[in-house]
Write an enzyme that holds these catalytic residues in place. Structure first.
Site, short mmCIF file in Angstrom:
data_model
loop_
_atom_site.label_atom_id
_atom_site.label_comp_id
_atom_site.label_asym_id
_atom_site.label_seq_id
_atom_site.Cartn_x
_atom_site.Cartn_y
_atom_site.Cartn_z
N CYS A 215 -17.50 -33.24 41.97
CA CYS A 215 -16.41 -32.39 41.48
C CYS A 215 -15.49 -31.97 42.63
O CYS A 215 -14.68 -31.07 42.46
CB CYS A 215 -16.96 -31.17 40.75
SG CYS A 215 -18.05 -30.14 41.73
N CYS B 268 -3.12 -23.78 34.28
CA CYS B 268 -2.81 -25.22 34.39
C CYS B 268 -1.73 -25.42 35.44
O CYS B 268 -0.89 -24.54 35.67
CB CYS B 268 -2.32 -25.77 33.06
SG CYS B 268 -3.55 -25.79 31.74
N GLN C 148 -20.96 -28.59 31.49
CA GLN C 148 -19.63 -29.12 31.76
C GLN C 148 -18.60 -28.49 30.82
O GLN C 148 -18.88 -28.21 29.65
CB GLN C 148 -19.62 -30.64 31.60
CG GLN C 148 -20.45 -31.37 32.64
CD GLN C 148 -19.83 -31.35 34.03
OE1 GLN C 148 -18.82 -30.69 34.26
NE2 GLN C 148 -20.43 -32.06 34.96
#
Length: 478
Positions: free
Chosen positions: A434, A95, A290
Site C-alpha cells: 500500500c 479526494c 480493505q
C-alpha cells in the site's frame, strides 16, 4: 513580505508566467518548471496543460500553488462527480483526482509505481501486470468520519476535512461512500444535533459488510466515539435511527478500540465474503479490512494465481491480519502459517479459521493452518529459520513495508554461519503493497541482496480519485 530564498510561507500571490505541466506527483499536483528552472507544484493542474498559478509556498528550490487559469486544457480533464470536490473555499479534501479521467488516474499510479521501483530500488519488473480496477464510485466500505457541532452555525458537520484544513467540510453527499450511506449523511447530522451529547461525539467510524449472498451492501456498522456516557434519551435516539435505516447497527466506543461494543446485540453479523474460495470473514468494525470490497476479492484471486500454490506446498502469510489471504491459501496448500503482529488479530484470525474449517460449496476442508503473533518489524535470520522452510510467501505489510523481513532473508542469503536446520528460502514471493516507496526499498533488498528477480508488478486501484497507490509484485528465486 515574501522571501524568495527562505523557508517561510509565501504570501499568496498570482504568477503571470504560463507553465507547461509535465507530470502529476503522488499528491495529485501538476509538476512544471519555470524558465528559471524552479520546480513548481500546482494543485488542480493536469499533465500537458498550460496554466498559470497563485503561489502559496516558496522554498529555496521549489514553489507550490494553485491553478488560476488554463490556456490549454488536458483531454483527460473531466467534470468532478462530487459537488464538494474542487479548489474552492470549503472544498472536501477526501479526494484529489476527481478532475482526471478514471483510466488516466490508473495510468498515473502505474507510472508512480514504476518510477519508485527504479529510482528507489533500482528494480525494473520483467513484466507489468494489467491494472486491477473496479467501480469508481460508491466503493468505500470503510471510512472515519469526523463529527463537529458548530455553535456559530447551529449545525452538526459529519464527514472529511476541508482541503488542507483542520475544519470539516460541509458535506451533504459523498459519492465514494455506498449510496445508502451517502444518503444518510444529512439524517446523521440531524440525529447528532438532536442529542444531549452533540458536543462530545467527535467521530463516527463506518464499516460495511456484504449482503447475505456475498453481493450488495449488508450490515452498515456505525461506531460512535463518545467522550462522556450517553443519556437514556440519546440511546433511544440511536435505536430509533437504526430502526429507520436499513442495515444500520450502532456500536459504542467510550474509550479506546478495545471498548467498542454493539449497542443492540443480535441481528446479522458484520462480515465479508470471498466467494471464489468459499470463505466468509466475520469482523468487528474496528478490525483492519480493505476499504474496497470489490477490489479486495479481485486482489485475493490475483495474488493466489500469481503465487500458484500447489497441494504439496507449505506457505507462510506474513502480516496476515484477519486471514484475508491465509484462509484462501488454505484451500490450495498442504499447510499454511499466518504471522501477524497483533495478538487481537491473531485471535480473530483463529476464530475465522474455525468458522470456515469445514467443507463449503466448491471446496473441501481447509488445510492445516495456524496463526502466531510476532513483531514483524524486528525479524532476524534466526527467527526466519525457526518458522521452518516454506515453498512460497505472501507478504501484505502496512505502509511501513517489510524491511526487517526482507533484510533477514537477504542476510540468510549472504551469510553461511547461520544454523539452517534444513531451512531454504521460498521459491516465490507475492508482495502486496500500500506504499510504492517502501515496496521499492524492499524490492531492492530482495533483488540485489537476497537472490530474487522481480518478474511481475502492477497497480491495484483500491482508492479511485485519491493519490493512494496500492500494488502487487512477484519475486522469483534467481
Amino acid at each position: 513580505m515574501t522571501e524568495s530564498t527562505g523557508n517561510k510561507e509565501a504570501q499568496q500571490q498570482p504568477d503571470d508566467e504560463w507553465l507547461q505541466v509535465e507530470s502529476l506527483d503522488l499528491d495529485a499536483q501538476g509538476v512544471a518548471h519555470k524558465a528559471s528552472g524552479m520546480v513548481v507544484f500546482i494543485e488542480g493542474a493536469l499533465p500537458f496543460e498550460e496554466v498559470q498559478l497563485k503561489v502559496q509556498r516558496r522554498k529555496n528550490n521549489w514553489e507550490q500553488g494553485t491553478v488560476t487559469a488554463i490556456r490549454r486544457e488536458s483531454s483527460q480533464r473531466v467534470r468532478p462527480g462530487c459537488p464538494h470536490f474542487g479548489l474552492h473555499p470549503g472544498a472536501c479534501g477526501g479526494c484529489k483526482m476527481q478532475h482526471l479521467d478514471a483510466a488516466a488516474q490508473v495510468a498515473v499510479k502505474q507510472r508512480a509505481l514504476e518510477d519508485n521501483l527504479w529510482h528507489l530500488g533500482k528494480v525494473r519488473p520483467e513484466n507489468m501486470l494489467r491494472p486491477l480496477e473496479g467501480p469508481a464510485w460508491h466503493y468505500r466500505y470503510r471510512a472515519r468520519l469526523s463529527v463537529r457541532y458548530v455553535v456559530k452555525k447551529g449545525t452538526v458537520l459529519i464527514g472529511f476535512h476541508e482541503r488542507k484544513s483542520r475544519y470539516l467540510a460541509d458535506m451533504q453527499v459523498c459519492p465514494v461512500l455506498p449510496a445508502r450511506v451517502s444518503a444518510m449523511l444529512m439524517p446523521l447530522r440531524e440525529l447528532i444535533g438532536s442529542m444531549d451529547a452533540r458536543d462530545t461525539c467527535p467521530q463516527i467510524e463506518l464499516a460495511c459488510g456484504d449482503g447475505p449472498d456475498g453481493t450488495g451492501l449488508g450490515v452498515i456498522a456505525l461506531v460512535l466515539r463518545h467522550l462522556e456516557p450517553l443519556s437514556t434519551a440519546d440511546i433511544a435516539r440511536l435505536k430509533a435511527f437504526a430502526a429507520g435505516h436499513e442495515g444500520v447497527q450502532w456500536w459504542l466506543q467510550p474509550k479506546g478500540p478495545e471498548t467498542v461494543r454493539l449497542l443492540e446485540p443480535g441481528g446479522p453479523a458484520l462480515a465479508y465474503q470471498l466467494p471464489e474460495f468459499g470463505v466468509t470473514m466475520p469482523f468487528k468494525p474496528t478490525d483492519f479490512t480493505q476499504v474496497n470490497a470489490h477490489i479486495n476479492r479481485v486482489l485475493v484471486s490475483r495474488a493466489l494465481r500469481l503465487l500458484d500454490v500447489q497441494p504439496e506446498e507449505r506457505v507462510i502469510d506474513w502480516f496476515c491480519g484477519l486471514g484475508n489471504f491465509t484462509l484462501p491459501l488454505a484451500t490450495r496448500a498442504r499447510e499454511v502459517l499466518g504471522i501477524e503482529g497483533s495478538d487481537t488479530l491473531v485471535a480473530r484470525a483463529t476464530e475465522n479459521l474455525l468458522r470456515n474449517q469445514g467443507p463449503a460449496p466448491g471446496r473441501g476442508a481447509l488445510a492445516p493452518t495456524s496463526f502466531v503473533a510476532r513483531n514483524l518489524f524486528e525479524m532476524t535470520p534466526a527467527m526466519l529459520v525457526a518458522d521452518g522452510a516454506s515453498d512460497k510467501w505472501l507478504v501484505d505489510p502496512p505502509r511501513e513495508g517489510a524491511f526487517a523481513l526482507a533484510k533477514a532473508l537477504a542476510d540468510l542469503h549472504q551469510q553461511d554461519d547461520v544454523p539452517r536446520d534444513g531451512w531454504a528460502p521460498p521459491r516465490r514471493i507475492v508482495y502486496v503493497s500500500c506504499n510504492p516507496s517502501t515496496l521499492a526499498r524492499d524490492a531492492g533488498l530482495l533483488v540485489h541482496q537476497a537472490g530474487y528477480r522481480c518478474t511481475f508488478a502492477g497497480v491495484v486501484n483500491m482508492f479511485p480519485h485519491t493519490a493512494h497507490v496500492e500494488s502487487i509484485a512477484v519475486f522469483e528465486r534467481a
